[in-house]
Design an enzyme around this catalytic site. Structure first.
Site, PDB file in Angstrom:
ATOM      1  N   SER A 149       0.848  -1.102   0.142  1.00 11.54           N
ATOM      2  CA  SER A 149       0.195   0.158  -0.017  1.00 11.54           C
ATOM      3  C   SER A 149       0.885   1.393   0.121  1.00 11.54           C
ATOM      4  O   SER A 149       1.873   1.115   0.617  1.00 11.54           O
ATOM      5  CB  SER A 149      -0.881  -0.099   1.258  1.00 11.54           C
ATOM      6  N   TYR A 162      -1.967  -0.351  10.738  1.00 14.28           N
ATOM      7  CA  TYR A 162      -2.021  -0.711   9.145  1.00 14.28           C
ATOM      8  C   TYR A 162      -0.753  -0.280   8.666  1.00 14.28           C
ATOM      9  O   TYR A 162       0.066  -1.076   7.783  1.00 14.28           O
ATOM     10  CB  TYR A 162      -3.108  -0.096   8.665  1.00 14.28           C
TER      11      TYR A 162
END
Length: 266
Positions: A149, A162
């Site tokens: 990501s 995250y």
């Protein structure tokens, strides 16, 4: 539009985790269209069967193997690899697409949540890769792409769990790439920002709630922030993954390819 040939991966077996999510779903379709035999896995059997029917209707000669599995469980990971190789032969291509959102600001982050996010986004891809790599190493052939990501490139508020998991995944990608290339196995990652998938829309919806906006308003805001003026599609990520798996990327090793619409450059 696709620039890929229908025989790039002919005879090769690709395992795609997280195939019930937008990126994994599109990646399975793209790889099958390029000639790969695909094993698709996730926890939602109905979505996997829908994907199988979708692929087979567009490519009648495609071989699609469905294995329902919870990759958080060691027994399921072992069963997945055994079932995949038992049905379609040695795995030559691996896409670690399974992952979750989660976490929050540091004052609210629990140990349980931190460990859950790190386990599924970081530990699980490593443990599954360990199993698959044994075959690749023996065959002196393979390519692996980890779906990371933009959050693995820079931090965001509330991203300790995250973001941390994706930074760790990128670190794994680089370190393992140096080990694996000695055995003719290439390892890379893709790092998209917001993607127009259910997970991406959920993230935008969460931000909209915090900002007091509707989802539609926030989607437009996030799109306008990007130099490209729009959010990345799952198909664009899938095409990038396919490129990295292919021989066209033969000397691309340990990279984290960014898809950010121009918002992050380095």
């Amino acid at each position: 539009m696709s620039i890929f040939s229908s025989d790039v991966f002919t005879g090769k077996h690709a395992l795609i985790t997280g195939a019930t999510g937008g990126i994994g779903y599109e990646t399975a379709k793209v790889l099958a269209a390029m000639g790969a035999n695909v094993t698709i896995t996730g926890r939602k059997e109905d979505v996997l069967n829908e994907l199988k029917e979708n692929i087979e209707s567009e490519h009648p000669s495609a071989k699609v193997n469905v294995v329902v599995a919870d990759l958080a469980e060691a027994s399921d990971r072992e069963r997945l690899v055994q079932a995949a190789e038992g049905k379609l032969g040695p795995i030559a291509l691996l896409v670690n697409s399974a992952g979750i959102m989660g976490g929050g600001i540091i004052e609210e982050l629990t140990q349980e949540e931190l460990e859950r996010v790190m386990h599924l986004n970081f530990t699980v891809p490593i443990l599954l890769t360990q199993q698959v790599f044994e075959t690749m190493k023996g065959n002196k052939e393979g390519a692996i792409v980890n779906v990371s990501s933009l959050s693995g490139i820079r931090g965001v508020v509330g991203g300790t769990a995250y973001v941390g998991s994706k930074f760790a995944l990128n670190g794994f990608t680089q370190s393992f790439a140096l080990e694996a290339i000695k055995h003719s196995v290439r390892v890379n990652a893709v790092c998209p920002g917001y993607v127009d998938t259910q997970m991406g829309r959920d993230a935008i919806r969460s931000k909209a709630d915090k900002e007091g906006n509707s989802f539609e308003e926030q989607f437009k805001i996030e799109s306008k922030k990007l130099p490209s003026g729009r959010i990345t599609t799952a198909l664009e990520v899938a095409n990038t993954i396919a490129y990295l798996l292919s021989d066209a990327a033969e000397n691309v090793v340990g990279e984290a390819v960014i898809l950010s619409g121009g918002s992050v450059m380095r």
